[in-house]
Write a protein that holds these residues in place. Structure first.
Motif, PDB file in Angstrom:
ATOM      1  N   ILE A 104       1.082  -1.238   0.045  1.00 25.50           N
ATOM      2  CA  ILE A 104      -0.052  -0.162  -0.013  1.00 25.50           C
ATOM      3  C   ILE A 104       0.832   1.342   0.010  1.00 25.50           C
ATOM      4  O   ILE A 104       0.686   2.324  -0.951  1.00 25.50           O
ATOM      5  CB  ILE A 104      -0.991   0.164   1.259  1.00 25.50           C
ATOM      6  N   ILE A 109      -7.712  -2.413  -3.910  1.00 26.80           N
ATOM      7  CA  ILE A 109      -6.984  -3.554  -3.381  1.00 26.80           C
ATOM      8  C   ILE A 109      -7.936  -4.642  -3.259  1.00 26.80           C
ATOM      9  O   ILE A 109      -8.857  -4.844  -2.825  1.00 26.80           O
ATOM     10  CB  ILE A 109      -6.724  -3.253  -1.715  1.00 26.80           C
ATOM     11  N   CYS A 159      -5.951   3.404   6.662  1.00 26.10           N
ATOM     12  CA  CYS A 159      -6.277   4.241   5.494  1.00 26.10           C
ATOM     13  C   CYS A 159      -6.447   5.786   5.790  1.00 26.10           C
ATOM     14  O   CYS A 159      -6.042   6.762   4.974  1.00 26.10           O
ATOM     15  CB  CYS A 159      -7.072   3.562   4.300  1.00 26.10           C
TER      16      CYS A 159
END
Length: 399
Positions: A127, A145, A219
């Motif tokens: 990521i 993802i 995130c």
């Protein structure tokens, strides 16, 4: 008039030319940059038929954007970066649709042959790699993802029982290590989170929910504009025999929910504890009676109990059965009223009755000569408080 006709014909010809050159794609003000984290790897199912994946690819193709594919194995790497070039000449709608299908098919061929090369999974590093690439792009920034989220190496190693750790604790740890991926201005979409295959045990609902909280928090901490978890169903089949090993995560299943059985409760308030004036429902010492009843009031508040109150009496010479029942009822009501004044919920009261000496627990308190045996009679004078699911209730309420 002739000039007007020529102008109309010319306009129609231009319009037809424009229509014949229309593209199938939507009109985008800016190109879409899509980074896809995906790979054929062990312990997770295949998502090649994902509708979310298909839609994301169409958006990139229609906007003539860029796609980068990152493989999240034990040493994440960039599989490739692909630019969707606008056709050199305009095409008819049919040809435009065919062209887009070819582009999508080409991307799918690449995605379905993308394989893990190194054992284990370091998803956090993958990521971070995606964030760096998207940070340099102009236009829309999207991160897709396609992974179950069960990273097995690196700072976020779920083999160390992290799946049960609070999300905020993990974020704080990663912030201390300066390991939160930079996702500023990026829309994150996740497919397949928590889905398992091969030797990886299925996640419990609690495990799956906490896993989502962990990745969502990471995130958001990285500055993502949005985080969306999709519920696309996995594709059938997953040929992972020749793929590098991935350590399964130990899953501790939650204990099956057990509803505790209601605890039957009975309190016997004999004459030595709960004293009334003779032939009366008036307490001898109301403060002492309150002290006696306080633990019962507290127990009723903490337990799911519906109570019954039953008064009983001795069989005094000359007393009638009806009179004894009436006196015992008044004493039961007196105890009930006092408990209500002490804070007991009225909804806890199920039944109140007076049985006098006509009940299963009565002990013969008459001597052979018919006189009253005061010692035994004292035991017969009582107020019984009981839960309606108790054996005592069954006997006292039986006609």
């Amino acid at each position: 008039m002739v000039v007007m006709k020529k102008m109309m014909i010319g306009f129609l010809l231009v319009l037809m030319a424009l229509l014949s050159g229309c593209q199938m794609s939507e009109v985008y003000d800016t190109s879409v940059n899509l980074c896809i984290i995906v790979a054929n790897r062990k312990n997770q199912p295949d998502f090649s038929d994902s509708e979310t994946l298909n839609t994301s690819l169409k958006n990139v193709i229609d906007s003539y954007g860029k796609v980068q594919i990152i493989v999240p194995d034990g040493a994440p790497y960039i599989q490739g970066t692909y630019s969707i070039e606008e056709p050199a000449k305009r095409m008819s709608s049919r040809k435009a649709a065919d062209w887009r299908d070819i582009q999508i098919s080409s991307m799918y061929n690449i995605l379905t042959t993308t394989r893990a090369q190194t054992p284990e999974v370091d998803l956090l590093s993958a990521i971070s790699l995606a964030g760096r690439w998207l940070d340099d792009r102009e236009g829309e920034k999207q991160l897709l993802i396609v992974d179950n989220g069960l990273s097995t190496v690196g700072l976020l190693d779920f083999t160390k029982n992290l799946i049960r750790v609070d999300a905020n604790t993990i974020v704080e740890y990663l912030e201390e290590k300066e390991a939160i991926p930079s996702l500023s201005g990026i829309d994150v979409t996740w497919v397949g989170l928590g889905d398992t295959a091969d030797s990886q045990q299925s996640l419990t609902p609690v495990n799956r929910k906490n896993l989502e909280c962990i990745w969502n928090s990471i995130c958001i901490a990285g500055g993502a504009d949005s985080v969306t978890f999709r519920g696309d169903a996995p594709s059938t089949g997953n040929n992972s025999e020749s793929l590098p090993e991935v350590t399964p995560i130990d899953i501790i299943a939650e204990e099956p929910m057990e509803v505790p059985a209601k605890q039957s409760r009975t309190w016997w308030l004999g004459e030595e504890k709960c004293q009334f004036l003779p032939d009366s429902a008036e307490f001898v010492d109301i403060d002492a009676t309150k002290s006696l009843l306080q633990p019962i009031v507290e127990a009723v508040a903490n337990e799911d109990l519906i109570l019954g109150f039953c008064g009983t009496t001795a069989r005094a010479p000359g007393a009638t059965e009806q009179g004894c029942q009436e006196l015992s009822l008044q004493r039961a009501l007196a105890v009930e009223k006092l408990m209500l004044e002490m804070g007991m919920d009225m909804r806890r009261i199920g039944v109140t009755l007076g049985r006098g000496y006509n009940h299963p627990y009565y002990i013969n308190d008459r001597n052979e000569d018919g006189t009253l045996n005061e010692q035994i009679a004292s035991a017969n004078r009582s107020v019984i408080i009981f839960s309606l699911d108790s054996e005592v209730a069954e006997k006292l309420l039986k006609e």
